[in-house]
Write a protein that holds these residues in place. Structure first.
Motif, PDB file in Angstrom:
ATOM      1  N   LYS A   2       0.860  -1.183   0.000  1.00  0.00           N
ATOM      2  CA  LYS A   2       0.000   0.000   0.000  1.00  0.00           C
ATOM      3  C   LYS A   2       0.896   1.233   0.000  1.00  0.00           C
ATOM      4  O   LYS A   2       1.436   1.626   1.025  1.00  0.00           O
ATOM      5  N   ASN A   3       1.060   1.825  -1.160  1.00  0.00           N
ATOM      6  CA  ASN A   3       1.936   2.990  -1.296  1.00  0.00           C
ATOM      7  C   ASN A   3       1.242   4.235  -0.749  1.00  0.00           C
ATOM      8  O   ASN A   3       0.066   4.471  -1.044  1.00  0.00           O
ATOM      9  N   VAL A   4       1.968   5.005   0.034  1.00  0.00           N
ATOM     10  CA  VAL A   4       1.392   6.200   0.655  1.00  0.00           C
ATOM     11  C   VAL A   4       2.245   7.412   0.313  1.00  0.00           C
ATOM     12  O   VAL A   4       3.464   7.403   0.497  1.00  0.00           O
ATOM     13  N   LEU A   5       1.600   8.444  -0.220  1.00  0.00           N
ATOM     14  CA  LEU A   5       2.238   9.746  -0.393  1.00  0.00           C
ATOM     15  C   LEU A   5       1.549  10.735   0.538  1.00  0.00           C
ATOM     16  O   LEU A   5       0.364  10.593   0.847  1.00  0.00           O
ATOM     17  N   PHE A   6       2.289  11.740   0.957  1.00  0.00           N
ATOM     18  CA  PHE A   6       1.759  12.708   1.908  1.00  0.00           C
ATOM     19  C   PHE A   6       1.519  14.047   1.218  1.00  0.00           C
ATOM     20  O   PHE A   6       2.141  14.355   0.193  1.00  0.00           O
ATOM     21  N   TYR A  27       9.101  19.222 -10.164  1.00  0.00           N
ATOM     22  CA  TYR A  27       9.311  18.642  -8.828  1.00  0.00           C
ATOM     23  C   TYR A  27       8.654  19.462  -7.715  1.00  0.00           C
ATOM     24  O   TYR A  27       8.629  19.024  -6.557  1.00  0.00           O
ATOM     25  N   GLU A  28       8.142  20.631  -8.063  1.00  0.00           N
ATOM     26  CA  GLU A  28       7.398  21.443  -7.085  1.00  0.00           C
ATOM     27  C   GLU A  28       5.897  21.187  -7.183  1.00  0.00           C
ATOM     28  O   GLU A  28       5.109  21.876  -6.532  1.00  0.00           O
ATOM     29  N   THR A  29       5.508  20.200  -7.966  1.00  0.00           N
ATOM     30  CA  THR A  29       4.080  19.855  -8.097  1.00  0.00           C
ATOM     31  C   THR A  29       3.529  19.411  -6.748  1.00  0.00           C
ATOM     32  O   THR A  29       4.144  18.605  -6.050  1.00  0.00           O
ATOM     33  N   TRP A  30       2.357  19.922  -6.433  1.00  0.00           N
ATOM     34  CA  TRP A  30       1.735  19.604  -5.135  1.00  0.00           C
ATOM     35  C   TRP A  30       1.034  18.249  -5.220  1.00  0.00           C
ATOM     36  O   TRP A  30       0.278  17.970  -6.135  1.00  0.00           O
ATOM     37  N   ILE A  31       1.315  17.400  -4.240  1.00  0.00           N
ATOM     38  CA  ILE A  31       0.673  16.095  -4.128  1.00  0.00           C
ATOM     39  C   ILE A  31      -0.411  16.179  -3.054  1.00  0.00           C
ATOM     40  O   ILE A  31      -0.148  16.589  -1.923  1.00  0.00           O
ATOM     41  N   GLU A  32      -1.621  15.823  -3.444  1.00  0.00           N
ATOM     42  CA  GLU A  32      -2.716  15.838  -2.473  1.00  0.00           C
ATOM     43  C   GLU A  32      -2.536  14.699  -1.471  1.00  0.00           C
ATOM     44  O   GLU A  32      -1.771  13.755  -1.703  1.00  0.00           O
ATOM     45  N   VAL A  52      -2.395  11.758  -8.429  1.00  0.00           N
ATOM     46  CA  VAL A  52      -1.504  11.037  -9.341  1.00  0.00           C
ATOM     47  C   VAL A  52      -2.042   9.621  -9.511  1.00  0.00           C
ATOM     48  O   VAL A  52      -2.789   9.122  -8.659  1.00  0.00           O
ATOM     49  N   SER A  53      -1.656   8.987 -10.600  1.00  0.00           N
ATOM     50  CA  SER A  53      -2.156   7.635 -10.873  1.00  0.00           C
ATOM     51  C   SER A  53      -1.462   6.619  -9.975  1.00  0.00           C
ATOM     52  O   SER A  53      -0.452   6.914  -9.327  1.00  0.00           O
ATOM     53  N   GLY A  54      -2.002   5.386  -9.972  1.00  0.00           N
ATOM     54  CA  GLY A  54      -1.415   4.335  -9.155  1.00  0.00           C
ATOM     55  C   GLY A  54       0.013   4.032  -9.551  1.00  0.00           C
ATOM     56  O   GLY A  54       0.897   3.857  -8.699  1.00  0.00           O
ATOM     57  N   GLY A  55       0.274   3.981 -10.870  1.00  0.00           N
ATOM     58  CA  GLY A  55       1.631   3.715 -11.345  1.00  0.00           C
ATOM     59  C   GLY A  55       2.594   4.828 -10.994  1.00  0.00           C
ATOM     60  O   GLY A  55       3.757   4.588 -10.629  1.00  0.00           O
ATOM     61  N   GLN A  56       2.148   6.073 -11.123  1.00  0.00           N
ATOM     62  CA  GLN A  56       2.990   7.213 -10.759  1.00  0.00           C
ATOM     63  C   GLN A  56       3.290   7.209  -9.264  1.00  0.00           C
ATOM     64  O   GLN A  56       4.429   7.489  -8.843  1.00  0.00           O
ATOM     65  N   LYS A  57       2.290   6.882  -8.478  1.00  0.00           N
ATOM     66  CA  LYS A  57       2.485   6.820  -7.027  1.00  0.00           C
ATOM     67  C   LYS A  57       3.528   5.757  -6.681  1.00  0.00           C
ATOM     68  O   LYS A  57       4.413   5.995  -5.849  1.00  0.00           O
ATOM     69  N   THR A  94       5.320  -2.681  -8.157  1.00  0.00           N
ATOM     70  CA  THR A  94       5.275  -2.301  -9.582  1.00  0.00           C
ATOM     71  C   THR A  94       4.042  -2.896 -10.257  1.00  0.00           C
ATOM     72  O   THR A  94       3.985  -3.009 -11.472  1.00  0.00           O
ATOM     73  N   SER A  95       3.054  -3.269  -9.435  1.00  0.00           N
ATOM     74  CA  SER A  95       1.856  -3.922  -9.978  1.00  0.00           C
ATOM     75  C   SER A  95       1.034  -2.984 -10.845  1.00  0.00           C
ATOM     76  O   SER A  95       0.293  -3.436 -11.729  1.00  0.00           O
ATOM     77  N   ALA A  96       1.159  -1.658 -10.606  1.00  0.00           N
ATOM     78  CA  ALA A  96       0.341  -0.701 -11.346  1.00  0.00           C
ATOM     79  C   ALA A  96       1.065  -0.108 -12.554  1.00  0.00           C
ATOM     80  O   ALA A  96       0.523   0.770 -13.224  1.00  0.00           O
ATOM     81  N   VAL A  97       2.299  -0.566 -12.824  1.00  0.00           N
ATOM     82  CA  VAL A  97       3.020  -0.061 -14.000  1.00  0.00           C
ATOM     83  C   VAL A  97       3.003  -1.128 -15.089  1.00  0.00           C
ATOM     84  O   VAL A  97       2.863  -2.316 -14.821  1.00  0.00           O
TER      85      VAL A  97
END
Length: 582
Positions: free
Chosen positions: A419-423, A463-468, A474-479, A501-504
């Motif tokens: 379960k990939n988590v971005l903040f 690289y300054e793009t805001w991640i919610e 962002v998509s599952g693969g990007q995450k 890498t299941s989503a790429v």
């Protein structure tokens, strides 16, 4: 319990001590006012001059103003102490949770911890506010009013000696009946929060299956259960107020009727009009004191269960701790499982992993395959010591993981979990979780290895793009690729990809593996995957089945020796024809 909670008072101890002192002065001033009024009434009855009336009036004004000043000061220090105590309590709980192992988190559940950090702390804060102010004011007012009433009215004040114990017994019985209900209702709060959390996290699934009505009914049922319990508890607690008012007003009626009779028949010799007016005022103050005390007891009864739940969190010791004289250097990325058995709970009937003997050399690429429930993730979670083995040992760099400093070990074992988590924050903010001091060049290099740089460059802010929160934009693969880049920035000796890498697509997956081979050859790479193509070029492939190692070998060896592996490979190739990029 009180000792554990008291540790969180911290720097607000001064405000906590000042509040009762200020309240004491306020009560003394308030209790002095009826006494002065009684003296004024007697002077007026005796035919005093306006100078005497003005003198007593000035005293009353001074007492009232001083009482107001001390009361306001007590309110201010009380607010500072209670909110500060809640802040410290919330901080101490949060810090404690950060040290928890997965086993500790599993014990409490996420929803229960959220309830304890919010609802339970608010209840304890309100109770603490009442304890340092109203619980001091109430008894002091009761004692001083009774003492002054006895001084002013003599035997007439003895009526309160009967009503106060009677009220105390009634209040004790009410609280005894309500406490089990409050205990039950907070467990239902946990269930309600669990339902909310599950619904919000799975909102896309709920909407795609048009299950909004079902979720509304489920939430409504949980909320209604809490309402019924609270209603029952409040009905019981509500008995306290009319019971108290009946007893105290009965006492006041007795004081008024018997006192009036004594004034008239005794012609003011036994008790005069001034004393009579003071007795009525003190009776009212006693009533107010008892009302305050009943409010305090109700709040304490409600918050007692909350306090116990908070103390459970603060008293819980992490099942994983760094040992004394812990080792602070990991020599290499070798991994050894020796006679490992593991289960998630001592009460569990079966082992999640059994008879695991596995030796991985530093720098090897290891693939792990297996069906759902084959304990692939359980296996790799033992390496960074997210859980401890039940039996046997896991060694990293030739040293048992239980002998390492936890921070040292986990800094050298980077895990990209299932379960990939971005903040919430920029891409750079998220990448720096891997290395707070990473330069822009290092971040770009890590993203290139993870095949993330290409899509990042397409964003307007790069690289300054805001991640919610949670990586919702962002998509599952990007995450997944951002999480891999984040792990690479740690420059670990062991890199674990748990089906990350299941989503790429297969081409990107192959490019990522190719980058690993070329740019981090000395890092041990353990790849859990569902696709054979993701691990086909690994040095060795481990086939898991039912918590045991079914077979080990490279692709050719397993094709020759393992029927399960051949079936997986054949079915996947027949279904999609995965290709490798060399």
């Amino acid at each position: 319990m009180i000792k554990v909670l008291a540790r969180s008072i911290g720097e607000y101890k001064k405000a906590s001590i000042m509040t009762p002192l200020l309240v004491t002065v306020e009560v003394i001033l308030e209790c002095a006012i009826p006494f002065v009024i009684a003296q004024l009434v007697n002077q007026m009855q005796a035919g005093c001059t306006m100078d005497v009336i003005a003198k007593y009036g000035a005293i009353l004004i001074a007492l009232s103003v001083l009482s107001l000043i001390f009361g306001a000061a007590a309110g201010s220090t009380c607010a500072t102490a209670s909110t500060g105590f809640a802040k410290n309590l919330r901080r101490d709980m949060f810090y404690k949770i950060q040290d928890y192992s997965f086993e500790n988190i599993d014990k409490f559940s996420v929803s229960s911890l959220v309830t304890r950090l919010t609802t339970d702390i608010v209840n304890v804060q309100m109770s603490y506010m009442m304890i340092i102010r109203i619980a001091i004011r109430g008894p002091l007012m009761l004692i001083f009013s009774f003492a002054m009433g006895f001084i002013m009215g003599g035997r007439l004040a003895m009526i309160f000696l009967f009503t106060i114990p009677l009220l105390s017994i009634g209040l004790a019985l009410v609280i005894r009946a309500a406490m089990p209900i409050f205990r039950r209702v907070f467990r239902k709060y946990d269930a309600l929060n669990d339902s909310i959390q599950e619904n919000v996290q799975a909102m896309r699934v709920v909407k795609s299956y048009v299950r909004e009505d079902f979720e509304k009914k489920k939430f409504g049922k949980a909320a209604d259960n809490i309402r019924r319990d609270f209603t029952k508890a409040e009905r019981i607690m509500a008995i306290n107020s009319p019971m108290m008012q009946f007893c105290v007003y009965s006492g006041m009626v007795f004081v008024l009727s018997y006192g009036s009779y004594a004034v008239i028949t005794g012609r003011g010799l036994d008790i005069n009009v001034g004393q009579m007016s003071a007795m009525l005022t003190y009776s009212f103050q006693i009533l107010m004191s008892l009302m305050m005390l009943s409010m305090v007891f109700v709040m304490i009864a409600m918050s007692a269960e909350s306090a116990e739940r908070i103390v459970e969190v603060l008293s819980e010791e992490s099942t994983l701790k760094s040992p004394a004289n812990a080792i602070t250097e990991v020599k290499d990325g070798s991994v050894d499982f020796e006679n490992v058995n593991f289960k998630y709970s001592k009460r569990a009937e079966r082992m999640a992993l059994a008879d695991i003997n596995l030796h991985i050399k530093s720098g090897e690429v290891i693939g792990i395959l297996g069906g759902t429930g084959s304990s692939k993730s359980s296996l790799i979670q033992l390496i960074p010591r997210l859980y401890d083995v039940t039996e046997g040992s896991v060694k990293v760099g030739g040293v048992d993981v239980r002998e390492y400093d936890l921070e040292t070990l986990r800094n050298q074992v980077a895990v990209v979990l299932q379960k990939n988590v971005l903040f919430s924050g920029t891409i750079k903010d998220n990448l720096r979780w891997g290395n707070p001091n990473a330069t822009d060049e290092e971040m770009v290099e890590a993203c290139r290895l993870a095949q993330a740089d290409e899509f990042i460059q397409q964003f307007p802010n790069k690289y300054e793009t805001w991640i919610e929160q949670g990586g919702a934009n962002v998509s599952g693969g990007q995450k997944q690729r951002l999480c891999i880049a984040r792990a690479l920035l740690k420059k670990p000796k062991i890199l674990i990809l748990d089906d990350s890498t299941s989503a790429v697509d297969t081409r990107t997956d192959a490019l990522i593996r190719k980058g690993f081979r070329e740019f981090i050859p000395d890092t041990t790479k353990i790849i859990i995957a569902q696709r054979v193509a993701s691990v086909q070029d690994a040095d060795r492939i481990i086939l898991m089945d039912g918590g045991r190692i079914s077979a080990i070998g490279n692709h050719e060896e397993l094709m020759a020796s393992s029927q399960i592996y051949r079936e997986i490979y054949t079915s996947q190739n027949r279904a999609g024809g995965d290709q490798n990029v060399e």
